[in-house]
Design a protein around this motif. Structure first.
Motif, PDB file in Angstrom:
ATOM      1  N   SER A 152      -7.463  14.213  34.056  1.00 15.76           N
ATOM      2  CA  SER A 152      -8.590  15.075  34.241  1.00 15.76           C
ATOM      3  C   SER A 152      -8.257  16.307  33.767  1.00 15.76           C
ATOM      4  O   SER A 152      -8.003  17.305  32.433  1.00 15.76           O
ATOM      5  CB  SER A 152      -9.117  15.488  35.248  1.00 15.76           C
ATOM      6  OG  SER A 152     -10.149  15.044  35.739  1.00 15.76           O
ATOM      7  N   THR A 193      -7.100  16.454  30.028  1.00 18.26           N
ATOM      8  CA  THR A 193      -8.327  15.997  28.849  1.00 18.26           C
ATOM      9  C   THR A 193      -8.781  17.632  28.925  1.00 18.26           C
ATOM     10  O   THR A 193      -9.011  18.072  27.323  1.00 18.26           O
ATOM     11  CB  THR A 193      -9.571  15.152  29.675  1.00 18.26           C
ATOM     12  OG1 THR A 193      -9.083  13.700  29.217  1.00 18.26           O
ATOM     13  CG2 THR A 193     -10.127  15.845  28.617  1.00 18.26           C
ATOM     14  N   HIS A 194      -8.919  18.392  30.264  1.00 15.72           N
ATOM     15  CA  HIS A 194      -9.411  19.438  30.219  1.00 15.72           C
ATOM     16  C   HIS A 194      -8.634  20.609  30.379  1.00 15.72           C
ATOM     17  O   HIS A 194      -8.991  22.015  30.001  1.00 15.72           O
ATOM     18  CB  HIS A 194     -10.609  19.463  31.190  1.00 15.72           C
ATOM     19  CG  HIS A 194     -11.367  18.278  31.604  1.00 15.72           C
ATOM     20  ND1 HIS A 194     -12.619  18.418  30.675  1.00 15.72           N
ATOM     21  CD2 HIS A 194     -12.193  17.599  32.218  1.00 15.72           C
ATOM     22  CE1 HIS A 194     -13.392  17.438  30.688  1.00 15.72           C
ATOM     23  NE2 HIS A 194     -12.498  16.478  31.910  1.00 15.72           N
TER      24      HIS A 194
END
Length: 401
Positions: A116, A119-120
């Motif tokens: 995560s 990705t973010h």
């Protein structure tokens, strides 16, 4: 790709590239044959080690960020270079130590949390990796006495990671005040699988290259003291294992030297077998049926020169070919193979083709054409000459290093 592009590509790797894009770029760099540039630079360093006798062999181990590439060279008269063995390489550069660090972090904070974050919050993900490189990876020597436990403070280095951590990992990290210890054995375990692959590559080169007097370690990863010590300990029977000054710049310097004097390289060892597609009579006993043409003919691979052969610059390989009786052209399709005894062209990489006009069909098969491959400095030239008319055809292809 010319040598100026080879130089420039080293400096043009945007941080925002995806892993897929980086992988494509790694392959481009690997295919560009930059070990040749490093070898040319190391040629100028041989004097420092009093190794100037003709026939002296030396191994170049180019340890980059993505790939490690090897070539064994020999010193020829007039300070020219020959190649002793087929070049080898693999994806085991310094960035794979970073990958091991990421695996370590996934064990500490959870795989989904790291995924995560990447990705973010890619900027923070990259910053954490870069800080690991600067503060842990680069100074690591492999000697426990030199090592100080590194406290990775998540709240300081990567605060956005906290929001993605859940479950038992979160409970443990809250108890430890969001600090993860990187101990000596942890860091060593990150290096070892990568270094072991490099050692296997070196062993493979030495087993086929004969006596090697000196080994040069070039490229950014070769500055690692731990990598240097492992290689020197494993291959202590080699007379000299040297790291040129500023090893990361060795390729650039060699590329510039090569651009100024391209005749330094005198021989190369072919990485592939080169051949053309020829039409043959189909043999239902030995030939695969799905490759047959109307059950009468079949295309086969005609080998012109085999992989592993040492060839001189501008050395020529060829043969005389004749067309079928009623055809008005003769097509030469050039293929490469990683095998020595290829039979068919199915599944092989096609480099290109050369088509020769043969309008005099009344002569039947008696229309000989001389086809040649010429291995130049940076490319292969294919030529075809109609021996009846004297007409010549030519095409150039990239030389695969």
């Amino acid at each position: 790709m010319d040598f100026f592009e080879n130089v420039l590509i080293i400096f043009t790797i945007p941080a925002e590239y995806t892993e897929q894009s980086k992988g494509i770029l790694r392959k481009c760099i690997h295919d560009a044959g930059l070990t040749e540039a490093a070898a040319i630079h190391c040629l100028s360093v041989l004097d420092e080690h009093f190794l100037t006798d003709d026939g002296t062999s030396f191994l170049i181990v180019d340890c980059g960020g993505g790939t490690v590439d090897l070539t064994t060279r020999k010193l020829l008269p007039n300070k020219r270079l020959g190649e002793v063995t087929e070049r080898t390489g693999d994806y085991c550069g310094s960035t794979f130590v970073d990958d091991e660090f990421i695996k370590f972090m996934k064990l500490k904070v959870g795989e989904s949390a790291m995924n995560s974050l990447e990705t973010h919050r890619y900027g923070q993900f990259q910053y954490m990796v870069q800080e690991f490189c600067r503060r842990v990876k680069l100074p690591f020597t492999g000697n426990k006495e030199d090592f100080k436990i590194f406290d990775l403070d998540i709240e300081e280095l990567c605060p956005m990671l906290k929001q993605y951590v859940t479950g038992a990992e979160r409970e443990r990290l809250e108890k430890d005040e969001w600090i993860i210890e990187l101990k000596f054995e942890d860091v060593k375990a990150m290096f070892n699988p990568v270094i072991q692959k490099i050692i296997r590559l070196i062993s493979g080169q030495l087993s086929t290259g004969g006596v090697c007097t000196i080994m040069f370690l070039v490229g950014g990863f070769s500055e690692s003291k731990y990598l240097q010590s492992r290689i020197k300990k494993t291959f202590n029977y080699i007379r000299t294992i040297a790291v040129p000054k500023q090893p990361q710049a060795a390729i650039v310097r060699g590329a510039l030297e090569y651009g100024l004097k391209m005749d330094v390289i005198e021989t190369r060892v072919l990485k592939y077998t080169y051949g053309i597609e020829t039409e043959n009579v189909f043999n239902e006993t030995t030939d695969p049926e799905h490759l047959s043409i109307d059950g009468r003919y079949i295309f086969k691979f005609y080998r012109l020169v085999e992989k592993g052969r040492e060839v001189g610059v501008d050395e020529t390989f060829g043969a005389i070919f004749r067309p079928l009786e009623h055809t008005t052209h003769l097509r030469f399709s050039l293929y490469t193979s990683t095998n020595l005894n290829e039979v068919y062209c199915e599944g092989l990489e096609k480099l290109g083709e050369l088509i020769v006009d043969m309008p005099d069909t009344h002569l039947g098969k008696e229309r000989p054409v001389e086809f040649k491959l010429i291995f130049g400095q940076m490319e292969i030239t294919a030529t075809a000459r109609n021996q009846l008319t004297g007409q010549e055809y030519k095409a150039n292809f990239r030389l695969e290093f």
